[in-house]
Design a protein around this motif. Structure first.
Motif, PDB file in Angstrom:
ATOM      1  N   LEU A 124      -2.131   0.990   5.775  1.00 34.34           N
ATOM      2  CA  LEU A 124      -3.039   1.594   5.301  1.00 34.34           C
ATOM      3  C   LEU A 124      -2.795   3.191   6.255  1.00 34.34           C
ATOM      4  O   LEU A 124      -3.081   4.152   5.711  1.00 34.34           O
ATOM      5  CB  LEU A 124      -4.090   1.944   4.398  1.00 34.34           C
ATOM      6  N   CYS A 174     -11.633   2.553  -9.357  1.00 32.13           N
ATOM      7  CA  CYS A 174     -11.421   3.203  -8.475  1.00 32.13           C
ATOM      8  C   CYS A 174      -9.638   2.697  -8.953  1.00 32.13           C
ATOM      9  O   CYS A 174      -9.338   1.848  -9.014  1.00 32.13           O
ATOM     10  CB  CYS A 174     -11.926   2.230  -7.211  1.00 32.13           C
ATOM     11  N   ASP A 175      -9.012   3.931  -8.104  1.00 28.02           N
ATOM     12  CA  ASP A 175      -7.133   3.776  -8.051  1.00 28.02           C
ATOM     13  C   ASP A 175      -6.910   2.185  -7.539  1.00 28.02           C
ATOM     14  O   ASP A 175      -6.076   1.815  -8.846  1.00 28.02           O
ATOM     15  CB  ASP A 175      -6.486   4.699  -7.269  1.00 28.02           C
ATOM     16  N   PHE A 176      -6.968   1.875  -6.257  1.00 24.32           N
ATOM     17  CA  PHE A 176      -6.879   0.430  -5.719  1.00 24.32           C
ATOM     18  C   PHE A 176      -8.187  -0.159  -5.351  1.00 24.32           C
ATOM     19  O   PHE A 176      -8.956   0.544  -5.057  1.00 24.32           O
ATOM     20  CB  PHE A 176      -6.178   1.035  -4.826  1.00 24.32           C
ATOM     21  N   LEU A 229      -9.422  10.291   1.497  1.00 25.07           N
ATOM     22  CA  LEU A 229      -9.384   9.049   0.555  1.00 25.07           C
ATOM     23  C   LEU A 229     -10.763   8.557   0.434  1.00 25.07           C
ATOM     24  O   LEU A 229     -11.843   9.531   1.190  1.00 25.07           O
ATOM     25  CB  LEU A 229      -9.383   7.608   1.227  1.00 25.07           C
ATOM     26  N   LEU A 257     -10.642   4.046  -3.753  1.00 25.33           N
ATOM     27  CA  LEU A 257      -9.988   2.607  -2.633  1.00 25.33           C
ATOM     28  C   LEU A 257     -11.601   2.117  -3.232  1.00 25.33           C
ATOM     29  O   LEU A 257     -12.796   2.776  -2.438  1.00 25.33           O
ATOM     30  CB  LEU A 257      -9.921   2.521  -1.859  1.00 25.33           C
ATOM     31  N   ASP A 315       1.951   3.179  -2.371  1.00 25.09           N
ATOM     32  CA  ASP A 315       2.266   3.831  -3.004  1.00 25.09           C
ATOM     33  C   ASP A 315       0.622   4.311  -3.334  1.00 25.09           C
ATOM     34  O   ASP A 315      -0.245   4.939  -4.211  1.00 25.09           O
ATOM     35  CB  ASP A 315       2.650   4.039  -4.590  1.00 25.09           C
ATOM     36  N   ILE A 316      -0.373   4.341  -2.300  1.00 22.42           N
ATOM     37  CA  ILE A 316      -1.210   4.659  -2.324  1.00 22.42           C
ATOM     38  C   ILE A 316      -1.795   6.112  -1.301  1.00 22.42           C
ATOM     39  O   ILE A 316      -0.944   6.185  -0.636  1.00 22.42           O
ATOM     40  CB  ILE A 316      -2.698   4.064  -1.602  1.00 22.42           C
ATOM     41  N   ALA A 320      -6.885   9.546  -3.416  1.00 25.11           N
ATOM     42  CA  ALA A 320      -6.824   8.289  -4.100  1.00 25.11           C
ATOM     43  C   ALA A 320      -8.137   7.390  -2.766  1.00 25.11           C
ATOM     44  O   ALA A 320      -9.037   7.727  -2.573  1.00 25.11           O
ATOM     45  CB  ALA A 320      -5.565   6.851  -3.721  1.00 25.11           C
ATOM     46  N   VAL A 379       1.001  -0.870   0.004  1.00 30.01           N
ATOM     47  CA  VAL A 379       0.461  -0.217  -0.063  1.00 30.01           C
ATOM     48  C   VAL A 379       0.859   1.285  -0.080  1.00 30.01           C
ATOM     49  O   VAL A 379      -0.126   2.830  -0.128  1.00 30.01           O
ATOM     50  CB  VAL A 379      -0.927   0.597   0.997  1.00 30.01           C
TER      51      VAL A 379
END
Length: 260
Positions: free
Chosen positions: A39, A167-169, A47, A21, A14-15, A19, A12
């Motif tokens: 995280l 979502c990004d992640f 987030l 999720l 690079d979150i 961002a 995690v």
């Protein structure tokens, strides 16, 4: 391709702030608790979370919420989280409530390249007409409300257009997995995990048991590795750390015991 990472912290790392999720699980069942804890320690804030609910006050996503790290939630259920309700009513948190089946389909659609779909759920209600409070100010006044949605009639029945979610992640938890990212979920812990994974551009899976490639039969794989980019093997202690959101036990002398 070996997708395994040495730790949840590495997975995690690079979150970034702001961002988005997608997070699997239902209540405290099947939640990626180790990734969420990592995280929390990593420190990213602002987030935008898509999840069925937001855990409890001190477990699951409730950890990030209580630390002020979540700016927006798209979900179906406030659940057992008083802090969630407080932040929403005081304007600290933006909340989009979505019917549970619609949320599941929006995630699935996002993961499969479908930009939008029509559904009968919500027709004739503020969900379609707009005006549902998304954000309040400190005085409790509505400052952001849901927009009206497009509707259309098919075969004499009205439907509302719902947009897909990506979502990004994605953070998910599986019972078993291999280094290629193929995942198997256990019973109700499967809830929202495959859907969250496919909706994330980078899906990170914590697995209770990591096996060698080829051990999992193709017939038992619930989510193919093509949808998963990172895999973290849990320790025995991490895998055993499972909490019950609400426990109800029958009175002495009565029949049966129910645990929820």
């Amino acid at each position: 391709m070996d997708k395994s990472f040495p730790s949840a912290a590495d997975a995690v790392a690079d979150i970034v702030h702001g961002a988005s999720l997608a997070v699997g699980g239902f209540g405290l069942c099947g939640i990626p608790s180790t990734l969420i804890s990592a995280l929390h320690a990593q420190g990213a804030g602002g987030l935008r979370v898509v999840s069925n609910n937001c855990g409890t006050d001190d477990r699951g996503l409730g950890m990030l919420l209580g630390a002020g790290r979540i700016a927006r939630v798209t979900g179906s259920y406030v659940g057992e989280n008083k802090e969630f309700a407080r932040q929403y009513l005081t304007g600290e948190l933006e909340v989009e409530l979505v019917p549970q089946g619609t949320l599941a389909e929006r995630l699935r659609a996002g993961g499969h390249g479908i930009p939008a779909f029509y559904t009968p759920a919500g027709v004739g209600t503020p969900l379609a007409q707009g005006g549902i409070p998304w954000r309040h100010n400190a005085d409790g006044d509505v400052v952001v409300a849901s927009p009206a949605k497009e509707t259309r009639v098919f075969d004499g029945r009205e439907y509302v257009l719902e947009e897909a979610i990506t979502c990004d992640f994605a953070l998910v938890r599986a019972a078993r997995g291999d280094r290629h990212g193929n995942l198997v979920f256990d019973k109700s812990a499967r809830n929202f995990n495959p859907l969250a994974a496919v909706a994330g551009r980078v899906a990170i899976a914590e697995v209770e048991e990591l096996v060698a490639p080829g051990v999992l039969s193709p017939d038992e794989i619930h989510l193919p590795g093509v949808f998963v980019q990172r895999v973290v093997a849990l320790t025995e202690q991490q895998a055993a750390d499972k909490q019950i959101e609400r426990r109800t036990v029958s009175a002495p002398g009565t029949r049966g015991t129910v645990t929820v």
